[in-house]
Design a protein around this motif. Structure first.
Motif, short mmCIF file in Angstrom:
data_model
loop_
_atom_site.label_atom_id
_atom_site.label_comp_id
_atom_site.label_asym_id
_atom_site.label_seq_id
_atom_site.Cartn_x
_atom_site.Cartn_y
_atom_site.Cartn_z
N UNK A 1 2.35 1.68 -3.33
CA UNK A 1 1.12 2.26 -4.40
C UNK A 1 0.70 3.60 -4.10
N UNK A 2 0.63 4.09 -2.89
CA UNK A 2 0.56 5.27 -2.51
C UNK A 2 1.70 6.34 -3.11
N UNK A 3 2.87 5.86 -3.06
CA UNK A 3 4.11 6.64 -3.02
C UNK A 3 3.90 6.66 -4.82
N UNK B 1 1.17 6.46 -6.73
CA UNK B 1 -0.04 7.17 -7.24
C UNK B 1 0.06 8.83 -7.08
N UNK C 1 0.87 -1.28 -0.10
CA UNK C 1 0.16 -0.06 0.08
C UNK C 1 0.92 1.24 -0.10
N UNK C 2 2.01 1.24 0.85
CA UNK C 2 2.94 2.42 0.83
C UNK C 2 3.34 2.51 -0.60
#
Lengths: 295, 260
Positions: free
Chosen positions: B247-249, B251, B244-245
């Motif tokens: 993907x967050x970075x 995105x 998730x981290x």
């Protein structure tokens, strides 16, 4: 037959299902807000603040739900303090024990970030609260700790179910992962909805939508792993629960993904996707909790 | 620490009289269900139905009859908490209310329990339940109060056929082996001990002599500790958090780069 079918259900029903859902939203919103603050250049501060403003009331609601579900609610503090010695009650290998501490500690972080978010708007305008702003060193440390705790809160609930002997729950080790990813997608959806409602910049909403799309793909993979790991136990869903599972996957993941791809066409119905994702997150938890309880 | 104590239940001599259930209820002052108004289960002579917060002993009735009912047998078994040497309920209890006594038995302290019900889900045998009077999780204590003063548990005392044997675990294991040998010699090849081996949760301090598969008696063939799932579940969740981290970075950074 799996040996899990010989255990008794704990009757964790609506209150706990709601806790799983709102706890995931609280932790996930905090995580998304921090990620936006750290990695979006010139983010719309209203959207970042929204994440912190949402997290604290939600985690307060979680504490309330958990306490109400106890057989003896007035003894909720026994989770944290040994009733006879008054020493801290910590069992790192018990997900419920560590989870109780995480709810408490995350509440503290969420409260301070909540105050900092209000102070950013000048209400209350206390200089000490400026130190808690994520741009200040103390605030940055606070948000990083809060994010780790928030992710723990969002995912540990699935681990809690796995560390039992109940059918479905204890027959897979992917519940924590699936709950965590589902919480992240639902939280991003919540912030998209609320952000659109208060009129944050469309560019900020777009970045959230992009994040949500990628998390939904990850959620499909996590769900597939979960169902595959259940093996023959998954046959217990060959009834109405299976219909609910299909509705969750199709309505709560697949349809929002399709809508996201066709967004330019359906721009005015942008709220539909996030609402479906939120509903899917709730229904998934209902499915997991209740389908095991009924066995 | 005193010598480990427990039960050896020889189901082959159980006559289903339920004296153990009554003695348990009487000694431990357990309430009746439904205000004492009898409701019939329709399941043989078993109206107790399951172990739980107010039923710490449960006599099971298993009817095995051929379709024409010319051939058949009754299996009866007085079920109780297994007082596992490695107890799942103790592992998960977040309040420390479940403890191991000097007799190697497992007891729930009612005044420390807050009724979270984690132990109910963790017990592989479905033994624990909520007592609606106290609002806390309860189960057999192996009559800890009686043992403290040198008395045997009420159920064993009341059992008229010595189906429920109480004593030091080492003695009970010897008794069980002797009885198993006797049954097998007399031609009952299905006779087997359940829970006497340390391979099952470190050994059950309440173990059984059965004459059919454990599942027939409602016993799990392979009970496990809930903690078996802790490490892999935590590992997958941690990997999910990392994903998730990342993907967050990706995105959010992508947008940041475009904004410049």
């Amino acid at each position: 037959m799996s040996s899990t079918f010989f255990s008794a259900p704990p009757h964790w029903l609506w209150l706990i299902t709601a806790y799983f859902f709102f706890g995931g939203l609280a932790g996930g919103s905090y995580f998304v807000a921090t990620m936006m603050h750290l990695f979006v250049k010139n983010p719309d501060r209203r959207l970042v603040r929204l994440g912190y403003l949402v997290a604290f009331p939600l985690v307060c609601l979680c504490g309330l739900l958990l306490t109400m579900d106890l057989g003896r609610p007035e003894r909720f503090w026994h989770m944290l303090v040994q009733s006879e010695t008054l020493r801290p009650m910590i069992k790192t290998y018990s997900p419920m024990s560590s989870g109780a501490w995480v709810v408490l500690l995350f509440s503290g972080c969420a409260f301070l970030s909540f105050l900092a978010a209000l102070a950013e708007r000048g209400w209350p305008d206390w200089p000490v609260l400026r130190r808690l702003d994520p741009t200040a060193r103390t605030g940055r440390l606070l948000t990083v700790i809060g994010t780790v705790l928030g992710l723990y809160l969002a995912g540990y609930t699935g681990v809690l179910l796995a560390v039992t002997n109940r059918p479905i729950w204890a027959d897979t080790t992917f519940l924590g992962l699936t709950f965590l990813v589902s919480s992240a997608s639902a939280s991003a959806a919540l912030l998209i909805l609320l952000g659109s409602w208060i009129g944050v910049s469309p560019r900020s909403v777009h970045s959230l939508e992009r994040f949500d799309r990628s998390v939904l793909v990850l959620e499909v993979l996590a769900l597939a792993a979960l169902i595959a790991s259940l093996g023959r136990v998954a046959a217990v869903w060959l009834n109405g629960w299976g219909v609910l599972l299909a509705a969750t996957v199709l309505g709560g993941i697949a349809l929002p993904l399709v809508l996201a791809w066709r967004r330019p066409v359906l721009n005015r119905q942008r709220w539909i996707g996030p609402v479906l994702i939120l509903l899917g997150g709730l229904l998934f938890r209902v499915l997991i909790v209740f389908s095991s309880d009924r066995l | 620490m005193a010598e480990p104590m427990g039960f050896f239940t020889d189901t082959t001599v159980c006559i289903g009289c339920k004296a153990c259930e009554v003695a348990c209820k009487e000694w431990n002052q357990l309430p009746a269900r439904n205000g004492g108004i009898g409701t019939l289960s329709g399941d043989s002579y078993d109206n107790t139905r399951h172990l739980g917060g107010i039923h710490w002993r449960h006599v099971k009735f298993i009817e095995q009859f051929s379709p024409d009912r010319r051939d058949g047998r009754w299996l009866m078994m007085s079920d109780v908490c297994k007082h596992c040497v490695r107890a799942g309920c103790m592992e998960v209890c977040p309040t420390g209310a479940i403890l191991r006594t000097e007799f190697d038995t497992v007891v729930i302290q009612s005044d420390a329990c807050n009724g979270c019900r984690d132990c109910i889900a963790a017990c592989p045998f479905g033994v624990i339940g909520i007592n609606p009077v106290s609002g806390t999780a309860q189960k057999c204590t192996l009559c800890y109060d009686r043992m403290k003063v040198g008395l045997e548990p009420a159920c064993a005392k009341a059992c008229p056929t010595q189906s429920i044997n109480f004593g030091p675990i080492a003695d009970l294991k010897k008794l069980a082996q002797d009885r198993l040998g006797q049954l097998q010699q007399s031609g009952e090849k299905r006779a087997q001990l359940y829970g006497d081996s340390e391979s099952m949760l470190g050994g059950l301090n309440s173990f059984y002599l059965l004459v059919d598969k454990p599942e027939v008696y409602g016993l799990p063939p392979d009970p496990k500790l809930p903690s078996r799932n802790l490490k892999p579940s935590a590992l997958w969740s941690t990997l999910g958090a990392v994903a998730l981290g990342i993907l967050g970075v990706f995105s959010f950074r992508e947008r940041g780069a475009r904004d410049v």
